[in-house]
Design an enzyme around this catalytic site. Structure first.
Site, mmCIF file in Angstrom:
data_model
loop_
_atom_site.group_PDB
_atom_site.id
_atom_site.type_symbol
_atom_site.label_atom_id
_atom_site.label_comp_id
_atom_site.label_asym_id
_atom_site.label_seq_id
_atom_site.Cartn_x
_atom_site.Cartn_y
_atom_site.Cartn_z
ATOM 1 N N ASN A 121 0.843 -1.196 0.000
ATOM 2 C CA ASN A 121 0.000 0.000 0.000
ATOM 3 C C ASN A 121 0.879 1.246 0.000
ATOM 4 O O ASN A 121 1.789 1.364 0.834
ATOM 5 C CB ASN A 121 -0.890 0.038 1.249
ATOM 6 C CG ASN A 121 -1.998 1.071 1.127
ATOM 7 O OD1 ASN A 121 -2.941 0.876 0.366
ATOM 8 N ND2 ASN A 121 -1.869 2.178 1.842
ATOM 9 N N GLU A 122 0.627 2.108 -0.948
ATOM 10 C CA GLU A 122 1.311 3.402 -1.004
ATOM 11 C C GLU A 122 2.782 3.303 -0.616
ATOM 12 O O GLU A 122 3.202 3.842 0.426
ATOM 13 C CB GLU A 122 0.580 4.427 -0.137
ATOM 14 C CG GLU A 122 -0.805 4.753 -0.656
ATOM 15 C CD GLU A 122 -1.481 5.887 0.087
ATOM 16 O OE1 GLU A 122 -1.080 6.200 1.222
ATOM 17 O OE2 GLU A 122 -2.438 6.460 -0.471
ATOM 18 N N CYS A 127 14.552 5.511 3.348
ATOM 19 C CA CYS A 127 15.272 4.857 4.436
ATOM 20 C C CYS A 127 16.761 5.166 4.282
ATOM 21 O O CYS A 127 17.284 5.141 3.162
ATOM 22 C CB CYS A 127 15.037 3.347 4.371
ATOM 23 S SG CYS A 127 15.920 2.442 5.669
ATOM 24 N N CYS A 132 20.720 0.024 3.402
ATOM 25 C CA CYS A 132 20.470 0.869 2.232
ATOM 26 C C CYS A 132 21.769 1.516 1.742
ATOM 27 O O CYS A 132 22.012 1.609 0.541
ATOM 28 C CB CYS A 132 19.435 1.947 2.552
ATOM 29 S SG CYS A 132 17.742 1.310 2.547
ATOM 30 N N GLU A 273 -8.714 4.949 -4.147
ATOM 31 C CA GLU A 273 -9.205 5.506 -2.885
ATOM 32 C C GLU A 273 -9.635 6.944 -3.088
ATOM 33 O O GLU A 273 -8.976 7.704 -3.794
ATOM 34 C CB GLU A 273 -8.098 5.513 -1.816
ATOM 35 C CG GLU A 273 -7.659 4.167 -1.322
ATOM 36 C CD GLU A 273 -6.638 4.296 -0.179
ATOM 37 O OE1 GLU A 273 -6.593 5.356 0.488
ATOM 38 O OE2 GLU A 273 -5.870 3.339 0.029
ATOM 39 N N TRP A 281 -6.649 13.814 8.171
ATOM 40 C CA TRP A 281 -5.236 14.105 8.415
ATOM 41 C C TRP A 281 -4.827 15.489 7.939
ATOM 42 O O TRP A 281 -3.660 15.843 7.967
ATOM 43 C CB TRP A 281 -4.352 13.029 7.787
ATOM 44 C CG TRP A 281 -4.783 12.598 6.402
ATOM 45 C CD1 TRP A 281 -5.597 11.547 6.095
ATOM 46 C CD2 TRP A 281 -4.451 13.209 5.152
ATOM 47 N NE1 TRP A 281 -5.789 11.464 4.731
ATOM 48 C CE2 TRP A 281 -5.096 12.460 4.121
ATOM 49 C CE3 TRP A 281 -3.671 14.311 4.801
ATOM 50 C CZ2 TRP A 281 -4.981 12.788 2.776
ATOM 51 C CZ3 TRP A 281 -3.560 14.632 3.446
ATOM 52 C CH2 TRP A 281 -4.208 13.863 2.457
ATOM 53 N N HIS A 324 -11.785 9.304 10.106
ATOM 54 C CA HIS A 324 -11.712 9.448 8.642
ATOM 55 C C HIS A 324 -13.067 9.078 8.049
ATOM 56 O O HIS A 324 -13.711 8.130 8.497
ATOM 57 C CB HIS A 324 -10.618 8.540 8.073
ATOM 58 C CG HIS A 324 -10.259 8.871 6.649
ATOM 59 N ND1 HIS A 324 -11.081 8.578 5.587
ATOM 60 C CD2 HIS A 324 -9.173 9.495 6.130
ATOM 61 C CE1 HIS A 324 -10.508 9.004 4.473
ATOM 62 N NE2 HIS A 324 -9.351 9.561 4.766
HETATM 63 C C1 GAL Z 1 -4.356 6.515 2.145
HETATM 64 C C2 GAL Z 1 -4.108 5.115 2.670
HETATM 65 C C3 GAL Z 1 -5.284 4.595 3.442
HETATM 66 C C4 GAL Z 1 -5.795 5.624 4.403
HETATM 67 C C5 GAL Z 1 -6.117 6.890 3.650
HETATM 68 C C6 GAL Z 1 -6.654 7.989 4.529
HETATM 69 O O1 GAL Z 1 -3.180 7.191 1.929
HETATM 70 O O2 GAL Z 1 -3.808 4.233 1.615
HETATM 71 O O3 GAL Z 1 -4.878 3.443 4.143
HETATM 72 O O4 GAL Z 1 -4.838 5.873 5.368
HETATM 73 O O5 GAL Z 1 -4.956 7.372 3.032
HETATM 74 O O6 GAL Z 1 -6.919 9.176 3.785
#
Ligand code: GAL
Length: 639
Positions: A121-122, A127, A132, A273, A281, A324
């Protein structure tokens, strides 16, 4: 499952971040719960995008194999926690990631609900651990034939930074060597490659078991750390997560969708998404106003998305994402505004069926974006701190977008032979093969547009001996100096034809025409009356240089003229705030008409033209009325 069915939800992404639930200890695997989830989804008629859980390693792994943990920019190892907190070069991380991916493919490869794999994921971040650092040295040895070559390319004798042994090379630590531009640039490339390597390891393990199931990983638009263009050939279907500010200019969102469509040269992508209501956030997380979820979902479809998905299905009761937005809130109820909007959209998408799927967007205009260029611009010390590369590309894009013409986002390695106009704002780093393509474009009658701070460095960030370097012949100018302006300070672009003047600022290249025609000059300062806008005839076309950062009004006029010269017209004449975008299949031409304003707007359709409006099924002609945030999809059979 009942709510999913009620909302016309068809596809569920499952398993992201579920590593410890699938592997609670090194030798224990617990897939039973996931069996149930997939079986239930299948029984409910849903399909599945199955994720590997590797974006967050379990605590037992960090504890037993601390090398899996990421280190920060000073080389200090992080504690366990958060997510994407793994070292992309850790052999243990890679071994475990491949193992769990393999097990998932073995177990679910023939599950009837599975339609696509979602790796991790993303990917992201950086690092700077010892593993590294060592892998970086190996990467550099492959890239540069010798240490001498590296020293020359990196210009290391400056401040006595010459390396006399490969082992002396370290990552660009915050408390170390962070001022050698070429080192910083190569470390970015190396980290992007390292994460890509992680992706490829999982992908290859899965592909060996399920060769016919497509594989994706979710991207993040103009994410600074990964060169997605270099990733794209390794990914079957591009997918991305779209989280704009609630007050975002829709042109900026459109730009990001077009960028994702461009990654695989026009192939449709997945909107993996988006929030159905709010994020959590950002400093202030305003709700999407009624209608905006629908509008922005069609905005994605209009620019090439073949899926519309959400994060998240239901709010969790704990953790940092409990506030969220979700399709289903803590209450678990479906009598909510958000659930109704999701349901309405779901029903509409279901009624559209496959009509829009696979449709492409023919564009004669391209805007060039390049991650390496961005990295080089941002690592440069001077001539101004805030370089604003992405904002500048978006500004030029928006000026074209406002005219309702299709635009492709292209990259330094794209095939440019089908475009009439190529715009490359702040093309600071010029990669070796690009000038020949641009020359060919202009030679055959195309237009090339670039701006200040272009043609400055080569691929290892060494300045050309004279700007705009390899673009000089094409542009017919040379740059003598670059002035940086304080915030609020401006100069003027005074048009030579007397048509007016515009303000400009930030950076002002002081240039000389060497063959180019001067279309405008600066209005003030010691370089008043020197060129600020030039056009150079080259073969049958022209190459333009905009030597300063102009106000938007200038770009509106400039691009209106340029498009006119090329006979490129708006898809439809529409009032400000109404966007028109095009996708087409062999059978149909689809015009998406999107009202981005919170008020009713009217669009006059071309005389004598009749369209089928796909969302209502009615035939439309004459004046089209769009309520606040409304959308219409006008279909016409291909001639
Ligand atoms: C994305 C992430 C999700 C969730 C979402 C919240 O960046 O893949 O898991 O955190 O943001 O906006």
């Amino acid at each position: 499952m009942a709510l999913m069915q009620a909302s016309h939800y068809t596809i569920a992404t499952v398993g992201v971040f579920s590593w410890v639930s699938l592997q609670p200890s090194e030798d224990t695997f617990t897939f039973e719960w996931l069996d149930t989830v997939l079986d239930q989804l299948h029984a409910a008629g849903r399909i599945v995008c199955l994720a590997t859980p590797t974006a967050a390693q379990p605590a037992w792994m960090s504890q037993a194999y601390p090398d899996v943990l990421r280190s920060d920019r000073t080389g200090r190892r992080n504690h366990h926690g958060q997510r994407v907190n793994y070292c992309p070069n850790s052999p243990n991380y890679r071994r475990f990631a491949v193992q769990i991916a393999t097990k998932l493919a073995e177990r679910y490869g023939s599950h009837p609900a599975l339609v696509i794999w979602h790796i991790s994921n993303e990917y992201g971040g950086i690092c700077m651990c010892e593993t590294c650092a060592e892998a970086f040295r190996t990467w550099l040895k492959k890239r540069y034939s010798s240490l001498d070559e590296l020293n020359q390319r990196w210009w290391t004798p400056f401040w006595s930074h010459t390396y006399t042994d490969w082992s002396q090379i370290e990552p660009p630590y915050d408390n170390g060597e962070r001022l050698t531009h070429a080192l910083t640039l190569d470390y970015q490339r190396f980290q992007s490659d390292s994460m890509l390597e992680c992706y490829k390891l999982e992908r290859d393990a899965i592909r060996a078991i399920t060769p016919d199931i497509p594989i994706t990983t979710n991207m993040m638009g103009t994410y600074p750390h990964l060169d997605y263009r270099a990733w794209a050939p390794e990914i079957d279907v591009i997918s991305w997560d779209c989280y704009p500010w609630p007050s975002a200019d829709p042109g900026d969102i459109a730009f990001l969708h077009d960028l994702n469509r461009g990654l695989k040269d026009g192939q449709p992508f997945m909107l993996m998404e988006q929030t159905p209501s709010s994020q959590n956030w950002q400093p202030v997380n305003a709700l999407k106003r009624p209608g905006v979820l629908r509008l922005w979902s069609y905005l994605a479809v209009a620019h090439g998305a073949d899926t519309v998905m959400y994060f998240q299905w239901r709010r969790g009761r704990g953790g940092c994402e409990k506030f969220h937005g979700a399709v289903v809130e803590h209450s678990g109820r479906s009598d909510t505004r958000v659930f109704r909007e999701v349901t309405q959209l779901g029903a509409e998408l279901a009624s559209l069926g496959a009509t829009t799927l696979g449709a492409t967007t023919p564009a004669r205009v391209a805007v060039l974006f390049d991650w390496n260029n961005w990295w080089a611009i941002d690592s440069a010390v001077g001539p101004i701190k805030q370089k604003e590369y992405v904002a500048t590309v978006r500004k030029h894009y928006r000026a074209l977008w406002r005219r309702n013409i299709p635009v492709d986002i292209v990259f330094s390695d794209s095939d440019l032979s089908n475009y009439d106009i190529v715009v490359a704002p702040m093309l600071h780093m010029v990669k070796a093969d690009l000038p020949a393509q641009l020359e060919a474009l202009v030679q055959r009658g195309g237009s090339f547009v670039t701006t200040y701070f272009s043609g400055v460095v080569d691929e290892t960030d060494r300045a050309f001996e004279g700007y705009p370097g390899p673009l000089s012949k094409l542009l017919g100018i040379w740059v003598e100096e670059i002035d940086a302006l304080y915030e609020g300070q401006t100069n003027q672009i005074v048009m030579a034809d007397g048509s007016g003047s515009y303000s400009c600022g930030r950076l002002c290249d002081i240039i000389h025409a060497e063959g180019a025609e001067v279309l405008a000059t600066y209005g003030q300062d010691f370089y008043a009356n020197t060129p600020v806008l030039t056009a150079n005839r080259y073969g049958a076309g022209r190459a333009y240089y905009i030597a300063s950062d102009p106000e938007e009004r200038f770009l509106d006029t400039f691009y209106a003229d340029l498009l006119k010269q090329h006979g490129i017209n708006a898809l439809l004449e529409a009032p400000a705030g109404v966007e028109v975008a095009l996708r087409e299949t062999d059978e149909r031409r689809l015009l998406f008409v999107l009202n981005h304003r919170a008020e009713l707007q009217r669009v006059q359709l071309p005389e004598g033209q009749h369209y089928t409006e796909l969302l209502s099924g009615s035939t439309v002609s004459g004046t089209l009325e769009l309520a606040a945030y409304d959308v219409r999809i006008l279909s016409q059979a291909q001639q």
